[in-house]
Design a protein around this motif. Structure first.
Motif: not given
Length: 929
Positions: A92-96, A133-134, A182-184
């Protein structure tokens, strides 16, 4: 699962097409990301010892370091079954940007967004959440609060909750237990990371090392000799080295340097400052194709670019819509040309938006806008109230720095001759001289001088630099990196009238490990520091030095001491406040003996051990010592040591305890170990309404004892029978505010109250506001720094500002009031009945509308002074949570420089009237606010 991978691959490949850096970037990132992929693959593998359940992996580095690209490559590798095979089934891909647009959602809705018709296999995904994985991109840009109480978390995947609760529930694994993140994030997001990080979490830093920089230059030039020449120039130039910290800025630098090599120029002469890099970059890109230069087309593009750049920064816009581009005169064809030239690129965060290749180029174009005659415009994005945190632009110093760089005739002529444009300079030069003369005559209006030093360093015209520097007699500088040291040394050497210097230096010499190997950066730091310290014996008018909130190791301390004992050192006053050094002050104290001019030594809030007191006593007993005044030494020493002092100390004419207003019977207690209790007992039995009691006691007694005393007595309203009461850092909460409010209304003698660094909160503030509006309240000063206040109490505070007939000083610095709260405070400050003279506010992250109101209030009430720190800090009496800890390594936050904001907003500009060649002269507000 296969269908999901196909969807993910399609989504990411579409985004990949937006990458406009061919060849060199692809090659560079592929090589760089190989190692990251290996680490990521191992981190989530349950068979490896390094992995763990509920794991968060943080990918950290600065802007444009390749975090997003690394994540996208990893996801595509996973979709192609090359990593995380049988470990991760769903992503699950989330952008700010997506998160900031959300208000409420459920986990089911969140996971179904990218599936056709929202039909995600929820049951299958959540049946084995350990393989889920988020990916959370750009943590530092997320506006939601993740500090949610455990009781408010949600475990129901179908329940609609606020995005704050949803994210917090996922991160704390109340939902999807066993899943991974996984956090950038950029490196300036330490506070948010500390709230999330767990012991078993993993952090990967994408550091742009010297080795990576060399690889990039080699890939770009394809000629090892050229690459080494360019790389050598960058390594020997601190400004260039700092610029080349990521691939995009390396590309800009290489374009500029390659142009100089093609022209056969001596780069050591033609490329010395950042202005040179930006000048040659624009000159190269806008004249690289014949079609662009035909019929002066490149000048049309340049004018539109400069208008767009400045309007964007004025209105917190770095990602431009089609409407923004049209408003400054761009056509669709123009945008295509600028994309091909790689000056404008599609935004990686906002769909159908464009951005400058780098913020530095936008800032440079904005600087040029002040020097050109342009058509008035206003971009549509200016009217948008909400802006992402990363879009907010509050530091205007780089724009002024670039203007100073272009005021250098040699650099300006290169740009004018290359592009055929004309830049106006006369009005700006006079404007800056006028402003600097005003600031020199009003030193309190200048928060610190570092922004000015960068401007003068960029300009390099000796006569102009000297003319500016001669306006000042004193300087305050905050140094946090090598460049700060370098520009400060350059400017102070040309600062002939300099009399007083205040210095804060951190993050450079904070490592006290004597066994640490000297790297190239540390070596440069010592070279710059030695050059800086030479000012102490080369500036004959410099008589006062104050070093505060600073860290020095043993080597940098020895360099300082060597300068202090130099025969030509004319210092008469040395003030040290919150200074940590490597040798525990042995070298500093010994240097005092050999300085024949030093008359006053002030040591305040110093973490000095007890064994140092006899050493200082021995030093002052030395017949060679000229020190006549000693102030504040006992502040952090045990009271029993004061018995060491006596009337026979030969050179000490005045021990300035600043306790002279205390009756003599109190002073006699200072030589006894039990003096603390005696003095406090006496103080509470006397009517000392005229004294700043806490100041007198704290100057001479152990602060840890004072803090214990404050905690035990702060709940009693009888404590507030004095005219001045300081309760900063007493660790009390809103419960005590009822007693304090009672004292405010019942004690008409109370004039000043400092409550900073306490958990007062909005509830406590409401109690205090009611008291402040009471007719019996005569308070003139109240300090509320770092009191956990939010926008919820600002309406009440604003009403106090309007109704109070006595309140002249209010400090709210360090409270998260938000734009809404600050707007309410500013409205109160702008009311005609408000008599406030000094206010402390945290304004380094406000939006354009709030900043506009701030400027309006500032212009309306010219006597109102804004401060950006605790008043206790100004006096060197900070409340430290680690009192006695010799480590002072926590860096000083960048101080928002309102002076430079005002200088930017008032710079003269000339506009071309529509359908006319007539030129009108206006300030930028006429087109931007």
């Amino acid at each position: 699962m296969k269908k999901h991978k196909v969807l993910i691959k399609r989504k990411f490949l579409l985004q990949w097409e937006k990458c406009f850096f061919e060849n060199v970037h692809d090659e560079f990132y592929k090589k760089m990301i190989v190692e990251i992929l290996r680490i990521l693959d191992a981190t989530y593998d349950p068979r490896r010892a390094a992995s763990s359940k509920d794991q968060n992996v943080f990918l950290r580095e600065g802007k444009s370091a390749g975090k997003t690209m690394a994540i996208k490559v990893a996801v595509l590798e996973w979709a192609n079954d090359k990593i995380w095979k049988d470990v991760i089934s769903y992503i699950v891909y989330l952008t700010s940007y997506e998160i900031n647009q959300m208000a409420n959602s459920s986990l089911v809705e969140l996971m179904s967004r990218d599936w056709p018709n929202g039909q995600a296999p929820i049951a299958d995904i959540l049946s084995d959440s350990q393989k889920l994985l988020f990916i959370l991109e750009d943590l530092d840009n997320i506006e939601v609060n993740l500090n949610i109480d455990e009781s408010a978390l949600c475990s129901d995947s179908r329940q609609q909750v606020s995005v704050s609760v949803l994210l917090a529930s996922l991160l704390k694994r109340k939902m999807a237990p066993g899943s991974s993140f996984l956090i950038s994030s950029r490196t300036d997001c330490d506070a948010a990371m500390k709230a999330l990080v767990k012991e078993m979490d993993y952090s990967i830093t994408l550091e742009f090392s010297n080795e990576k920089r060399q690889k990039y230059f080699t890939l770009f030039f394809r000629d090892s000799q050229r690459a080494m020449i360019a790389l050598k120039l960058v390594r020997e130039n601190e400004m260039f080295l700092h610029l080349c910290q990521e691939a995009v800025s390396c590309w800009i630098t290489c374009i500029a340097l390659n142009r100089q090599m093609d022209n056969g120029d001596d780069m050591t002469l033609s490329c010395q400052r950042l202005t040179d890099i930006y000048v040659h970059f624009l000159a190269n890109t806008l004249t690289s194709e014949a079609g662009v230069t035909a019929n002066h087309y490149h000048l049309i593009l340049l004018e539109c670019l400069c208008s767009l750049a400045l309007e964007g920064l004025f209105h917190d816009t770095q990602h431009f819509s089609d409407g923004d581009l049209r408003s400054v005169g761009f056509t669709e064809a123009d945008v295509s040309v600028l994309q091909a030239l790689k000056i404008l690129l599609p935004s990686s965060s906002y769909q159908d938006h464009y951005m400058f290749i780098h913020l530095k180029i936008q800032e440079f174009c904005a600087a040029m806008a002040y020097m050109m005659v342009l058509t008035e415009c206003r971009i549509p994005s200016a009217s948008k109230r909400y802006k992402d945190r990363r879009q907010r632009y509050n530091e205007f110093s780089p724009i002024i720095t670039s203007i100073f760089g272009l005021l250098n005739e040699k650099r300006r002529k290169i740009l004018e001759n290359s592009l055929g444009c004309h830049l106006l300079t006369g009005d700006l030069r006079q404007y800056f001289l006028q402003k600097m003369k005003y600031l020199g005559n009003n030193p309190k209006a200048m928060e610190h001088h570092i922004p000015l030093f960068y401007c003068l360093f960029e300009n390099q015209e000796e006569e102009f630099v000297k003319e500016i520097m001669d306006c000042f007699l004193e300087a305050t500088i905050y140094i946090q990196k090598n460049e700060d040291l370098m520009v400060s040394s350059y400017c102070l050497k040309r600062y002939h009238p300099l009399q007083k210097l205040k210095l804060c230096i951190q993050c450079i010499f904070e490592n006290k490990d004597r066994n640490m190997t000297l790297n190239s950066s540390k070596m440069r730091s010592l070279v710059y520091w030695k050059d800086f310290c030479s000012l102490l014996y080369t500036k004959e008018n410099l008589w006062e030095l104050e070093i505060c909130n600073s860290d020095l190791d043993d080597t940098s301390e020895r360099v300082l001491c060597k300068a202090l004992i130099h025969p030509s050192c004319q210092l008469q006053t040395l003030k040290l406040t919150y200074l940590s050094v490597g040798t525990k002050f042995e070298d500093v104290f010994k240097a005092i003996v050999y300085n024949q001019n030093l008359m006053l030594l002030s040591l305040n809030c110093m973490p000095i051990s007890l064994k140092m007191f006899p050493l200082l006593h021995e030093v002052l007993d030395n017949l060679m010592c000229s020190t006549q005044h000693l102030r504040g030494v006992i502040a952090l020493l045990n009271a029993r040591c004061s018995g060491e002092w006596g009337p026979n100390t030969p050179n000490l004419m005045a021990l300035e305890r600043e306790l002279n207003t205390v009756p003599k019977k109190f002073q006699t207690h200072l030589g006894h170990s039990n003096c603390l209790d005696k003095i406090l007992n006496e103080l509470f039995n006397e009517d000392l309404f005229f004294m700043d009691v806490m100041k007198e006691v704290q100057e001479h007694l152990p602060l840890h004892d004072i803090k214990i005393f404050e905690r035990s007595r702060c709940g009693s309203s009888s404590y507030l029978s004095f005219i001045f009461c300081r309760l900063s850092g007493c660790f009390f909460t809103s419960d005590v505010c009822r007693d304090i409010a009672s004292a405010i209304t019942n004690n008409p003698n109370l004039r000043s109250l400092e409550l900073g660094s306490n958990n007062i909160g909005d509830a406590g503030m409401e109690l205090l506001c009611n008291a402040l509006k009471h007719p019996n309240c005569n308070l003139e000063n109240i300090g509320l720094e770092e009191c956990m206040l939010t926008s919820a109490c600002c309406e009440s505070l604003a009403s106090v500002l309007i109704s109070s007939k006595t309140l002249k000083k209010l400090n709210l610095f360090g409270n998260e009031l938000g734009d809404e709260g600050i707007m309410q405070i500013l409205e109160g400050l702008g009311h005609p009945d408000c008599i406030l003279q000094t206010v402390g506010l945290q304004i380094n992250d406000i939006d354009a509308e709030t900043r506009k109101l701030l400027m309006t209030v500032k212009e309306k009430n010219t006597k109102l002074v804004f401060v950006y720190q605790s008043w206790a800090k100004k006096e060197g009496r900070e409340v430290s949570e680690k009192l006695g800890d010799l480590s002072l390594s926590q860096s000083v936050p960048m101080i928002p420089n309102l002076t430079w904001h005002l200088i930017t907003f008032h710079m003269p500009r000339k506009f071309r009237l529509m359908k006319s060649t007539t030129v009108s002269e206006q300030h930028p507000q006429s087109c931007s606010t």
